[in-house]
Design a protein around this motif. Structure first.
Motif, PDB file in Angstrom:
ATOM      1  N   PHE A   1       0.715  -1.248   0.081  1.00 42.68           N
ATOM      2  CA  PHE A   1      -0.036  -0.031  -0.044  1.00 42.68           C
ATOM      3  C   PHE A   1       0.745   1.228   0.030  1.00 42.68           C
ATOM      4  O   PHE A   1       0.570   2.257  -0.841  1.00 42.68           O
ATOM      5  N   PRO A   2       1.917   1.371   0.638  1.00 36.81           N
ATOM      6  CA  PRO A   2       2.530   2.699   0.908  1.00 36.81           C
ATOM      7  C   PRO A   2       3.406   2.809  -0.540  1.00 36.81           C
ATOM      8  O   PRO A   2       3.503   3.977  -0.828  1.00 36.81           O
ATOM      9  N   ILE A   3       3.887   1.820  -1.197  1.00 39.66           N
ATOM     10  CA  ILE A   3       4.747   2.032  -2.350  1.00 39.66           C
ATOM     11  C   ILE A   3       3.604   2.374  -3.632  1.00 39.66           C
ATOM     12  O   ILE A   3       3.866   3.430  -4.273  1.00 39.66           O
ATOM     13  N   ALA A   4       2.449   1.733  -3.516  1.00 40.15           N
ATOM     14  CA  ALA A   4       1.530   2.200  -4.592  1.00 40.15           C
ATOM     15  C   ALA A   4       1.062   3.708  -4.290  1.00 40.15           C
ATOM     16  O   ALA A   4       0.864   4.285  -5.450  1.00 40.15           O
ATOM     17  N   SER A   5       0.929   4.120  -3.113  1.00 38.19           N
ATOM     18  CA  SER A   5       0.469   5.231  -2.863  1.00 38.19           C
ATOM     19  C   SER A   5       1.649   6.534  -3.313  1.00 38.19           C
ATOM     20  O   SER A   5       1.115   7.330  -3.796  1.00 38.19           O
ATOM     21  N   ILE A   6       2.864   6.179  -3.056  1.00 32.12           N
ATOM     22  CA  ILE A   6       3.872   7.006  -3.465  1.00 32.12           C
ATOM     23  C   ILE A   6       3.931   6.984  -5.239  1.00 32.12           C
ATOM     24  O   ILE A   6       4.148   7.987  -5.594  1.00 32.12           O
ATOM     25  N   LEU A   7       3.866   5.718  -5.757  1.00 31.38           N
ATOM     26  CA  LEU A   7       3.975   5.794  -7.101  1.00 31.38           C
ATOM     27  C   LEU A   7       2.871   6.463  -7.982  1.00 31.38           C
ATOM     28  O   LEU A   7       2.686   6.662  -8.988  1.00 31.38           O
ATOM     29  N   GLU A   8       1.474   6.517  -7.186  1.00 26.87           N
ATOM     30  CA  GLU A   8       0.474   7.057  -7.783  1.00 26.87           C
ATOM     31  C   GLU A   8       0.585   8.514  -8.438  1.00 26.87           C
ATOM     32  O   GLU A   8       0.172   8.889  -9.365  1.00 26.87           O
ATOM     33  N   GLU A   9       1.728   9.162  -7.690  1.00 33.52           N
ATOM     34  CA  GLU A   9       2.108  10.570  -8.255  1.00 33.52           C
ATOM     35  C   GLU A   9       3.093  10.525  -9.333  1.00 33.52           C
ATOM     36  O   GLU A   9       3.460  11.607  -9.797  1.00 33.52           O
ATOM     37  N   HIS A  10       3.577   9.307  -9.456  1.00 37.42           N
ATOM     38  CA  HIS A  10       4.664   9.281 -10.580  1.00 37.42           C
ATOM     39  C   HIS A  10       4.165   9.311 -11.959  1.00 37.42           C
ATOM     40  O   HIS A  10       3.632   8.514 -12.350  1.00 37.42           O
ATOM     41  N   GLU A  11       4.534  10.271 -12.799  1.00 42.98           N
ATOM     42  CA  GLU A  11       3.574  10.517 -14.130  1.00 42.98           C
ATOM     43  C   GLU A  11       3.986   9.321 -15.003  1.00 42.98           C
ATOM     44  O   GLU A  11       3.291   9.193 -15.852  1.00 42.98           O
ATOM     45  N   HIS A  12       5.199   8.921 -14.855  1.00 45.02           N
ATOM     46  CA  HIS A  12       5.803   7.926 -15.856  1.00 45.02           C
ATOM     47  C   HIS A  12       5.735   6.486 -15.461  1.00 45.02           C
ATOM     48  O   HIS A  12       6.366   5.915 -16.467  1.00 45.02           O
ATOM     49  N   VAL A  13       5.196   6.104 -14.355  1.00 44.79           N
ATOM     50  CA  VAL A  13       5.191   4.743 -13.721  1.00 44.79           C
ATOM     51  C   VAL A  13       3.822   4.392 -13.872  1.00 44.79           C
ATOM     52  O   VAL A  13       2.964   4.780 -13.107  1.00 44.79           O
ATOM     53  N   GLU A  14       3.539   2.967 -14.424  1.00 49.40           N
ATOM     54  CA  GLU A  14       2.315   2.392 -14.406  1.00 49.40           C
ATOM     55  C   GLU A  14       2.354   1.441 -13.265  1.00 49.40           C
ATOM     56  O   GLU A  14       3.240   0.838 -12.994  1.00 49.40           O
ATOM     57  N   VAL A  15       1.315   1.616 -12.256  1.00 49.94           N
ATOM     58  CA  VAL A  15       1.217   0.827 -11.202  1.00 49.94           C
ATOM     59  C   VAL A  15       0.301  -0.241 -11.122  1.00 49.94           C
ATOM     60  O   VAL A  15      -1.155  -0.041 -11.497  1.00 49.94           O
ATOM     61  N   LEU A  16       0.653  -1.384 -11.046  1.00 49.46           N
ATOM     62  CA  LEU A  16      -0.411  -2.697 -10.996  1.00 49.46           C
ATOM     63  C   LEU A  16      -0.185  -3.150  -9.617  1.00 49.46           C
ATOM     64  O   LEU A  16       0.775  -3.738  -9.042  1.00 49.46           O
ATOM     65  N   PHE A  17      -1.519  -3.010  -8.862  1.00 45.63           N
ATOM     66  CA  PHE A  17      -1.453  -3.521  -7.525  1.00 45.63           C
ATOM     67  C   PHE A  17      -2.333  -4.900  -7.237  1.00 45.63           C
ATOM     68  O   PHE A  17      -3.349  -5.132  -7.711  1.00 45.63           O
ATOM     69  N   ALA A  18      -1.425  -5.745  -6.319  1.00 47.20           N
ATOM     70  CA  ALA A  18      -1.697  -7.013  -6.148  1.00 47.20           C
ATOM     71  C   ALA A  18      -2.773  -6.759  -5.078  1.00 47.20           C
ATOM     72  O   ALA A  18      -2.476  -6.665  -3.768  1.00 47.20           O
ATOM     73  N   GLY A  19      -4.369  -7.305  -5.087  1.00 46.80           N
ATOM     74  CA  GLY A  19      -5.090  -7.139  -3.896  1.00 46.80           C
ATOM     75  C   GLY A  19      -5.105  -8.409  -3.436  1.00 46.80           C
ATOM     76  O   GLY A  19      -4.414  -9.323  -3.682  1.00 46.80           O
ATOM     77  N   GLY A  20      -5.920  -8.622  -2.179  1.00 48.08           N
ATOM     78  CA  GLY A  20      -5.672  -9.658  -1.339  1.00 48.08           C
ATOM     79  C   GLY A  20      -5.937  -8.964   0.128  1.00 48.08           C
ATOM     80  O   GLY A  20      -6.513  -7.943   0.327  1.00 48.08           O
TER      81      GLY A  20
END
Length: 249
Positions: free
Chosen positions: A122-141
């Motif tokens: 969760f913390p890493i996904a939140s940080i990268l949400e603001e990065h314009e050129h990084v696509e984030v794929l989050f593993a739910g569970g």
């Protein structure tokens, strides 16, 4: 000699040598190996060391809850993160494990780098949400609350869909004979799948985590491509890792 005195001497010797063996402790304490074996078993039940065949090794000394780990060895983790950035290139698909060292790498990514990041943190996904050129794929569970990561079958099945160029793997403990281990069974299962899905596995480990062990097995040490640590890569004590094919940085 009182039992408590033996316990302290065993822990003192373990702190100095990073491993202890039954015959050596038996001679040092002037008691039988069976007595030493019982002492080690009791110390292991107290969480003060990890009992292994023929002796004992330390647990990783760092805290296990994410909030506490953020502040622990922060300077060393900054060194690790800076080194790790050298291995990230445009166009890669990178798995970010949920450790605090991986989080610092996410915070430090150049603004112009273009990556696809797969993470269960969760913390890493939140940080990268603001990065314009990084696509984030989050593993739910299911949320593992002390680590702020997802675990369980849904997480594992999601990760199996990818073939990553690099896995940035947070390490709790690594030992040349006992392999990579962690304190939580389900999180260790997720780490194993991350490793299996990646061409290259970069372990992020401050030097205090080397030659330690926890209860749950992740993989053999030889399965790691490299270890990035906070110390110079040419230290003599790292030779045991380079001897089994692991690059040290």
């Amino acid at each position: 000699m009182l039992k408590e005195e033996r316990f302290q001497l065993i822990l003192d010797r373990l702190n100095v040598d990073q491993k202890v063996y039954l015959p050596g402790l038996s001679a040092m304490l002037n008691v039988s190996e069976d007595t030493v074996r019982r002492d080690i078993k009791e110390l292991a039940h107290q969480g003060l060391l990890k009992s292994v065949r023929g002796g004992a090794v330390p647990h990783s000394p760092g805290p296990h809850h994410f909030r506490d780990r953020i502040l622990h060895d922060n300077e060393q983790k900054q060194i690790i993160a800076k080194k790790a950035l050298n291995f990230l290139k445009d166009g890669q698909l990178v798995i970010f494990d949920g450790g605090t060292s991986a989080m610092l790498i996410a915070k430090s990514l150049p603004r112009d780098i273009r990556l696809t990041v797969v993470t269960n943190s969760f913390p890493i996904a939140s940080i990268l949400e603001e990065h314009e050129h990084v696509e984030v794929l989050f593993a739910g569970g299911r949320l593992l609350k002390n680590s702020f990561v997802t675990i369980g079958n849904d997480t594992i099945q999601f990760l199996k869909k990818f073939r990553a160029d690099i896995c940035l793997l947070g390490i709790c403990s690594i030992h040349t004979h006992l392999g990579v281990t962690g304190p939580d069974y389900e999180e260790s299962e997720v780490k194993r799948v991350m490793i299996e899905c990646s061409k290259e596995v970069i372990a992020l480990a401050s030097v205090e985590k080397l030659a330690t062990a926890e209860a749950h097995y992740v993989c053999p040490a030889e399965q790691l491509s490299m270890i990035i640590t906070d110390q110079p890569a040419d230290k003599e004590e790292f030779k045991i890792y380079t001897d089994i094919g692991i690059r040290m940085f």
